[in-house]
Design an enzyme around this catalytic site. Structure first.
Site, short mmCIF file in Angstrom:
data_model
loop_
_atom_site.label_atom_id
_atom_site.label_comp_id
_atom_site.label_asym_id
_atom_site.label_seq_id
_atom_site.Cartn_x
_atom_site.Cartn_y
_atom_site.Cartn_z
N ASP A 110 1.09 -1.08 0.10
CA ASP A 110 0.34 -0.51 -0.15
C ASP A 110 1.11 1.41 -0.29
OD1 ASP A 110 -2.53 1.37 0.34
OD2 ASP A 110 -1.70 1.93 2.69
N ASP A 169 -0.28 4.65 1.41
CA ASP A 169 -0.22 6.17 2.21
C ASP A 169 -0.14 5.60 3.19
OD1 ASP A 169 -1.34 7.97 -0.37
OD2 ASP A 169 -2.86 7.13 -0.36
#
Ligand code: BG6
Ligand code: MG
Length: 211
Positions: A13, A15
């Protein structure tokens, strides 16, 4: 469940995992919420992790007595994105979390494929700003999916781009919705930050260096 030695690909991922843009998302939404006089704090913000821009707005508007038209919602989401992109302008390669580059290089040297699996439509802009586009064999993001996390689509697309069976993929996530998405994709789920305390996480870590 797969063991670490059987992992052929890591899907990260973006963020809140590789960069602390989760705080910038929060500050941009906070401006919108304050303007609309809607209660919004970091606890509510945790529900927005991994969730698409429009779905995030819906969560924020749960606390509002006022109803907004689709057109108004679109304008609010666009305004938030303008604030957010303004805050990304000063981002540089120094904004990458800890020793992420060293860890990614180590994983690559161990024969693993590397990908991004993010709900953000700003993914490529951020990777460009931090100079890390070339670190990844595949980038699956908000621009190539129709359903955001907890739907597994973003991770399944990443595995498909890599040509690796989902069962040999490990996902690194800070969002509960991301852990749900990883499990729904049949992948091994490594949780960091908020996701380290989530019961569906296969392996909690406190730093990327623990991978
Ligand atoms: C995710 C973030 O990575 O991307 C969410 O965790 C955000 O908070 C989502 O809403 C969509 O981002 P963007 O940049 O397309 O608005
Ligand atoms: Mg995240």
């Amino acid at each position: 469940m797969i063991m670490d030695k059987e992992i052929k690909a890591y899907i990260f991922d973006l963020d809140g995992v590789l960069v602390f843009t989760d705080e910038l998302h929060y500050l941009a939404w906070k401006k919108i919420a304050d303007k609309l006089n809607i209660e919004f704090d970091r606890k509510i913000n945790n529900r927005l992790r991994g969730v698409s821009r429009m779905d995030s707005l819906e969560i924020i508007l749960e606390k509002s007595a006022k109803r907004y038209s689709e057109e108004q919602k679109k304008a609010l989401a666009e305004e938030k994105n303008e604030y957010y992109r303004e805050s990304l302008e000063t981002m540089t390669p120094d904004d990458v979390v800890g020793k992420v580059r060293e860890k990614l290089t180590e994983l690559r040297n161990a024969g693993c494929k590397l990908a991004i699996g993010s709900s953000s439509k700003n993914t490529k802009l951020i990777l460009n700003k931090i100079g890390m586009t070339d670190f990844f064999d595949a980038i699956s993001d908000g621009t190539n999916i129709t359903k955001s996390k907890p739907d597994p689509e973003v991770f399944l697309k990443a595995a498909e781009m890599l040509g690796i069976d989902p069962q040999y993929c490990a996902v690194v996530e800070d969002a509960e919705s991301g852990i749900d998405a990883a499990k729904a994709a049949g992948m091994y789920a490594i949780g960091i930050g908020e996701a380290a305390n989530y019961h569906k996480t296969d392996r909690p870590i406190s730093s990327i260096m623990e991978i």
